[in-house]
Design a protein around this motif. Structure first.
Motif: not given
Lengths: 315, 287
Positions: A18-20, A29-33, A38-42, A200-205
């Motif tokens: 949604d509008n990321v 090195i960025v982490g997707f958490l 949550a939409g990480k793989t998409t 850096r961490v991006l938290i996605i939910n």
């Protein structure tokens, strides 16, 4: 290096992303958490050009994935959640095939394949059929596949899933090493992994980015040193009373007796206060020795709860 | 494309699929060769090529069911689609691999006319022409199988649907004889085609306005045709469906005629199905 602008993906009524928007600098090195779904793989599938976004754009090194897909794909090594392996090939044949479809010229092919097999430690299984390899080895072959062609950007979807602890540490160290030369985006649903590897961490939910920060800041913000599990040799009531009397304590509760003559307690401190020393001295003075003391890591669920509620407070 | 071609061709020989295809094909063609050439001592090999086309009904699904369906089931399409290869390269590589496998098998059957040539004179060019036709016919069937395997990630479904599609083409000439050829039915058929196109447009873009406009244009076209050339609708159904009659065009080859139009027809037929396969995979990425 990677710019994601207003990315949205809809599957019918369901909004997966949604509008990321975010961008990753060269060498980061960025982490997707995020939890499952949550939409990480998409998001990763869209960046690599496997599926297309409903709206928004992705740029890698200045090339748009829709306008110049070939240029983008040349620059990305992708390791999907399920490594795309042909089970009827041997490791060497498979990597050879990947080199061919990535259009690596023959002269450097052999040397770079050797180097990669060495790096992910699959040299000893090179002649074996992939279908006979264990999950850990398959995962490494998947990683090797992504490294072929030395793409400047690596996208790794849950790279350590299904590995044993020793392998997890190896892969993490490998990723850290790779981070010196590559820009890496990796996803995970395990917090310690992301904080161990990522800058850096991006938290996605639920398809939205709810937080973006360094792991340290995130931890501080979420206060994960604020809770202690302590095992004390002493009578429960006195110990609880003693701790309650200290400054900066938010709550104390007993979690029961797990060893005869001791008591386990859970201490929660107020924000930004380190209570480990006061707890130690207080119990030591009263001659109730501490047998165990460990800070409690927040579980991902708790972090999510915190992050999502914090976001609500802001908005 | 070459890498995919090589991998795919190797995969045929690493799995039972290639051997089953080859064995099945050679068994039946050998059987027909024995019964129509060897036992009656007849040198007319072209008859064999004419009568063994039914092998395609079973052999082509075996050859093509795996091509794209297995790729999406094992998620290996993720590798191909995120590489600089491109969808067209991937589909073409696979198509040519299946065609190559077929060609290898076909070359093995060249042994039969060679055996015959020891015992009598055979019409060499007739046989060569027959082989060209047979090869093109098979390639066209393979393109249908390729397309079907892009629709599903289940090999069995791909095989059954391919078989049904080929069977339909098989009985087409026979069905065509029973279809109405009068003008009214032609008009109805044209309207059904327009409705089909409109439905397709509506379900892919979901815009009522555009769909209605296309419907009006289509119906207007039908009306205009009726006014200018009403004979156009006589036997329209039969003429339209005859386009799919792959076998009818093959008859020329078995009679020893080598003309350009069926060759062009078969190549365009295959190209259209390869193109549709590419579109199908592209579309799946967008949905």
């Amino acid at each position: 290096m990677v710019q994601v602008i207003n990315l949205t993906k809809r599957y019918g009524q369901h909004v997966a992303v949604d509008n990321v928007s975010f961008s990753v600098e060269k060498g980061e090195i960025v982490g997707f958490l995020g939890p499952n779904g949550a939409g990480k793989t998409t998001t990763m599938n869209i960046i690599t050009g496997y599926i297309s976004a409903t709206e928004g754009s992705v740029k890698v090194d200045g090339f748009d994935i829709l306008e110049e897909p070939e240029e983008v794909k040349k620059r990305i090594g992708y390791m999907p959640e399920f490594p795309p392996l042909y089970l009827d090939m041997t490791v060497q044949e498979y990597l050879n095939f990947v080199s061919d479809i990535k259009k690596i010229d023959r002269v450097t092919k052999k040397r770079s394949m050797e180097k990669i097999m060495d790096m992910v430690k699959i040299g000893d299984v090179r002649k074996r059929l992939i279908k006979n390899l264990s999950k850990g080895y398959r995962q490494r072959v998947g990683l090797a596949q992504a490294l072929i062609g030395a793409p400047p950007v690596l996208i790794l979807d849950e790279p350590t899933v299904g590995l044993d602890p020793k392998q997890i540490i190896e892969i993490r160290n490998l990723i850290k090493d790779l981070g010196k030369e590559h820009t890496i985006i990796l996803s995970s649903h395990i917090l310690p992994e992301v904080s161990a590897v990522c800058e850096r961490v991006l938290i996605i939910n639920k398809g939205k980015i709810v937080a973006s920060d360094t792991p340290e800041n995130l931890s501080k913000r979420l206060g994960d040193t604020g809770r202690l599990a302590v095992r004390v040799a002493g009578p429960e009531r006195q110990v609880l009373k003693l701790i309650r009397g200290l400054a900066g304590i938010k709550s104390v509760e007993s979690t029961g007796v797990k060893e005869p003559g001791t008591v386990d307690i859970l201490v929660e401190a107020e924000k930004d206060i380190d209570i480990r020393r006061p707890v130690f001295y207080a119990l030591s003075r009263a001659e109730y020795p501490i047998l165990q003391m460990k800070p409690l890591d927040l579980t991902l669920e708790e972090i999510f709860l915190q992050v999502t509620t914090q976001e609500k407070e802001v908005s | 494309m070459l890498a995919v071609f090589r991998r795919e061709l190797r995969a045929y020989f690493l799995s039972p699929t290639g051997y089953i295809f080859m064995g099945f094909f050679l068994l039946l063609s050998g059987f027909f060769f024995a019964f129509s050439n060897l036992f009656p001592a007849s040198p007319s090999y072209i008859n064999v090529l004419g009568s063994i086309t039914f092998i395609f009904l079973i052999a082509v699904p075996i050859l093509t069911m795996r091509l794209l369906s297995e790729e999406s089931r094992q998620k290996t399409d993720q590798l191909l689609l995120t590489s600089p290869l491109g969808v067209t390269g991937m589909v073409l590589g696979k198509y040519f691999a299946a065609v190559g496998m077929f060609l290898i098998t076909l070359l093995a059957t060249c042994l039969y006319p060679i055996i015959l040539s020891f015992f009598g004179t055979i019409a060499v060019w007739e046989v060569v022409g027959g082989y060209i036709g047979f090869f093109l016919l098979g390639s066209a069937f393979i393109s249908i199988g390729l397309f079907v395997s892009s629709l599903t990630d289940n090999q069995v479904i791909a095989a059954v649907v391919t078989f049904s599609a080929l069977l339909f083409i098989w009985i087409l000439d026979w069905v065509l004889q029973g279809l109405p050829t009068d003008r009214a039915s032609g008009i109805v058929f044209a309207c059904v085609v327009v409705a089909g196109i409109v439905a397709l447009v509506y379900f892919s873009i979901r815009n009522i306005f555009v769909s209605v406009v296309i419907a009006l244009i289509g119906l207007g076209g039908v009306a205009a045709l009726y006014i200018t050339n009403e004979f156009f609708f006589d036997g329209l159904i039969v003429r339209a469906l005859e386009w799919f009659s792959l076998l009818k065009r093959y008859e020329d080859f078995t009679m020893g005629i080598l003309s350009l139009s069926p060759i062009v027809y078969y190549i365009s037929f295959s190209s259209i199905f390869v193109f549709l396969t590419v579109r199908m995979i592209e579309k799946r990425r967008w949905s």
